[in-house]
Design a protein around this motif. Structure first.
Motif, PDB file in Angstrom:
ATOM      1  N   LYS A 146       0.842  -1.187   0.000  1.00  0.00           N
ATOM      2  CA  LYS A 146       0.000   0.000   0.000  1.00  0.00           C
ATOM      3  C   LYS A 146       0.882   1.243   0.000  1.00  0.00           C
ATOM      4  O   LYS A 146       2.090   1.176   0.277  1.00  0.00           O
ATOM      5  CB  LYS A 146      -0.941   0.007   1.209  1.00  0.00           C
ATOM      6  CG  LYS A 146      -0.253   0.150   2.546  1.00  0.00           C
ATOM      7  CD  LYS A 146      -1.293   0.195   3.666  1.00  0.00           C
ATOM      8  CE  LYS A 146      -0.619   0.440   5.021  1.00  0.00           C
ATOM      9  NZ  LYS A 146      -1.622   0.538   6.111  1.00  0.00           N
ATOM     10  N   LEU A 147       0.287   2.370  -0.327  1.00  0.00           N
ATOM     11  CA  LEU A 147       1.015   3.630  -0.311  1.00  0.00           C
ATOM     12  C   LEU A 147       1.421   3.985   1.116  1.00  0.00           C
ATOM     13  O   LEU A 147       0.647   3.796   2.063  1.00  0.00           O
ATOM     14  CB  LEU A 147       0.143   4.744  -0.883  1.00  0.00           C
ATOM     15  CG  LEU A 147      -0.281   4.603  -2.348  1.00  0.00           C
ATOM     16  CD1 LEU A 147      -1.313   5.671  -2.700  1.00  0.00           C
ATOM     17  CD2 LEU A 147       0.927   4.691  -3.277  1.00  0.00           C
ATOM     18  N   ASP A 148       2.622   4.526   1.263  1.00  0.00           N
ATOM     19  CA  ASP A 148       3.091   5.040   2.545  1.00  0.00           C
ATOM     20  C   ASP A 148       2.612   6.487   2.659  1.00  0.00           C
ATOM     21  O   ASP A 148       3.345   7.430   2.382  1.00  0.00           O
ATOM     22  CB  ASP A 148       4.614   4.959   2.625  1.00  0.00           C
ATOM     23  CG  ASP A 148       5.170   5.487   3.946  1.00  0.00           C
ATOM     24  OD1 ASP A 148       4.373   5.914   4.809  1.00  0.00           O
ATOM     25  OD2 ASP A 148       6.401   5.484   4.094  1.00  0.00           O
ATOM     26  N   LEU A 149       1.371   6.652   3.054  1.00  0.00           N
ATOM     27  CA  LEU A 149       0.783   7.993   3.090  1.00  0.00           C
ATOM     28  C   LEU A 149       1.490   8.918   4.085  1.00  0.00           C
ATOM     29  O   LEU A 149       1.741  10.086   3.756  1.00  0.00           O
ATOM     30  CB  LEU A 149      -0.710   7.899   3.375  1.00  0.00           C
ATOM     31  CG  LEU A 149      -1.532   7.253   2.235  1.00  0.00           C
ATOM     32  CD1 LEU A 149      -2.970   7.025   2.689  1.00  0.00           C
ATOM     33  CD2 LEU A 149      -1.496   8.110   0.970  1.00  0.00           C
ATOM     34  N   PRO A 150       1.865   8.452   5.286  1.00  0.00           N
ATOM     35  CA  PRO A 150       2.642   9.338   6.167  1.00  0.00           C
ATOM     36  C   PRO A 150       3.978   9.754   5.550  1.00  0.00           C
ATOM     37  O   PRO A 150       4.414  10.904   5.706  1.00  0.00           O
ATOM     38  CB  PRO A 150       2.829   8.506   7.437  1.00  0.00           C
ATOM     39  CG  PRO A 150       1.682   7.551   7.440  1.00  0.00           C
ATOM     40  CD  PRO A 150       1.461   7.222   5.988  1.00  0.00           C
ATOM     41  N   GLY A 151       4.638   8.815   4.875  1.00  0.00           N
ATOM     42  CA  GLY A 151       5.898   9.145   4.228  1.00  0.00           C
ATOM     43  C   GLY A 151       5.721  10.159   3.103  1.00  0.00           C
ATOM     44  O   GLY A 151       6.527  11.078   2.933  1.00  0.00           O
ATOM     45  N   ILE A 152       4.647   9.983   2.325  1.00  0.00           N
ATOM     46  CA  ILE A 152       4.362  10.938   1.249  1.00  0.00           C
ATOM     47  C   ILE A 152       4.031  12.304   1.837  1.00  0.00           C
ATOM     48  O   ILE A 152       4.486  13.346   1.339  1.00  0.00           O
ATOM     49  CB  ILE A 152       3.223  10.415   0.359  1.00  0.00           C
ATOM     50  CG1 ILE A 152       3.683   9.163  -0.411  1.00  0.00           C
ATOM     51  CG2 ILE A 152       2.756  11.499  -0.615  1.00  0.00           C
ATOM     52  CD1 ILE A 152       2.585   8.457  -1.171  1.00  0.00           C
TER      53      ILE A 152
END
Length: 386
Positions: A146-152
């Motif tokens: 899944k996307l690393d939303l916090p990292g993005i």
């Protein structure tokens, strides 16, 4: 209702092709590397191109070859997505569209987020646009990616100006959820950034998986997003050169309309003609047959790996005809495809080209005859046991 799967062309006939898949390596190598498939074209495409050749219809691409309307109808029919044909513009291929959009929405030196392991040209097209790659790898959940939303979010807060998304994702075959995409849009909007979504694998999402085009994820996604897509991957038309740049808001549409006329002139006429035929209802049954074959092959690959390479780690993808396989346990180094090519005579895509996360991995093209897939894995299995 069950769909009869497509049957691949005989390998002797495929070896008469002049494309990269069949010309890069000698005939004793089974080519499962580059993203070309082994099926006869959809009949509507063959008929349209034959008529064009017979007419000598080989000139410049007209301002409106019909592909904008054809794609809008296809998107509605297959994805339930309303696309305004007036918000579609063509160019040569998806990566060219990505470069031209990034040039327009970033300044030299701006950072653009990518989510490796990811399609290798992403690492090249961002510098071509004058920007800098910022890596925020996918998160391995143990069951998928899944996307690393916090990292993005951290990257955007730190000044990154855009996210270059792969939706569905290549090489993992991950189909990002609507919720993830909507959250990504919110993060980008909060930091005055944009999302450019490569959706070339969208037509290849399996029927049991829900596909959400980025621009359809939310009103925010529609406002800050750009999609670039093509018929080339699903219908094996890469050599014909036609891609679509799609927007869903007036602000983003202005950006695409302002691109130089030459960007659109690069559209191949045969690509546009073939794209119209591909996106027509006439080709839906062909596409359904392709998806049925790919469904069988993605599951067959899991069985073959269990039988012949039990140390391999593979998750059945939700889209496409590409498999991301971890072969780290076999002692073949960071780039196992080199050893496999040399000693098993099977050509796979080099994992490290997809980023650091690709070490020990290979990408396998299973868009082929099941017998070819079986032979390839058996060859690699013999190498593992030697």
């Amino acid at each position: 209702m069950s769909v009869n799967p497509l049957e691949a062309l005989p390998i002797d006939e495929l070896r008469r092709r002049s494309s990269t898949k069949w010309r890069k390596y000698p005939d004793d190598v089974l080519p499962l590397f580059v993203a070309e498939t082994d099926f006869a074209p959809a009949p509507a495409i063959t008929d349209r191109l034959r008529r064009a050749v017979e007419l000598g219809d080989t000139g410049y691409t007209p301002p409106d070859p019909g592909i904008r309307d054809a794609y809008a109808a296809f998107a509605k029919r297959r994805f339930g997505w309303d696309v305004d044909p007036a918000h579609v513009r063509t160019t040569c291929d998806v990566m060219m569209g990505v470069v031209e959009i990034l040039r327009s929405v970033t300044r030299p030196g701006d950072r653009v987020v990518v989510t490796p392991p990811v399609y290798p040209p992403f690492f090249e097209c961002i510098p071509e646009a004058g920007a800098v790659v910022e890596r925020v790898p996918l998160v391995d959940t143990g069951a998928g990616w899944k996307l690393d939303l916090p990292g993005i979010e951290a990257s955007l807060a730190g000044g990154a100006r855009a996210v270059l998304l792969c939706n569905p994702h290549n090489p993992t075959g991950t189909v990002h959820s609507k919720e993830e995409l909507a959250q990504l849009a919110d993060l980008a909007a909060a930091h005055d950034a944009v999302v450019v979504s490569d959706e070339i694998h969208g037509p290849l999402v399996q029927p049991d998986v829900a596909f959400t085009p980025f621009l359809a994820a939310s009103s925010t996604a529609a406002r800050i997003g750009y999609a670039v897509t093509s018929a080339s991957k699903a219908y094996n038309l890469a050599g014909l050169k036609c891609a679509l740049m799609v927007t869903a808001a007036e602000g983003t549409a202005r950006v695409v309309r302002a691109l130089p006329d030459e960007v659109e002139w690069r559209t191949g006429l045969f690509g546009a003609l073939a794209g119209v035929a591909a996106f027509s209802p006439e080709s839906d049954a062909w596409l359904d047959g392709l998806l049925a074959r790919l469904d069988e092959n993605r599951r067959l690959l899991a069985d073959l790996l269990t039988e012949h390479l039990p140390g391999a780690r593979y998750r059945v993808p939700g889209a496409g005809f590409l498999a991301w396989v971890d072969l780290s346990d076999f002692g073949w180094g960071d780039n196992p495809a080199r050893t496999i090519l040399r000693d098993a005579k099977v050509a796979l895509h080099f994992g490290p080209l997809f980023g650091e996360e690709g070490k020990g991995h290979v990408r396998i093209n299973f868009g082929c005859d099941p017998a070819v897939l079986r032979q390839a894995v058996e060859r690699i299995g013999r190498l593992a046991r030697s």
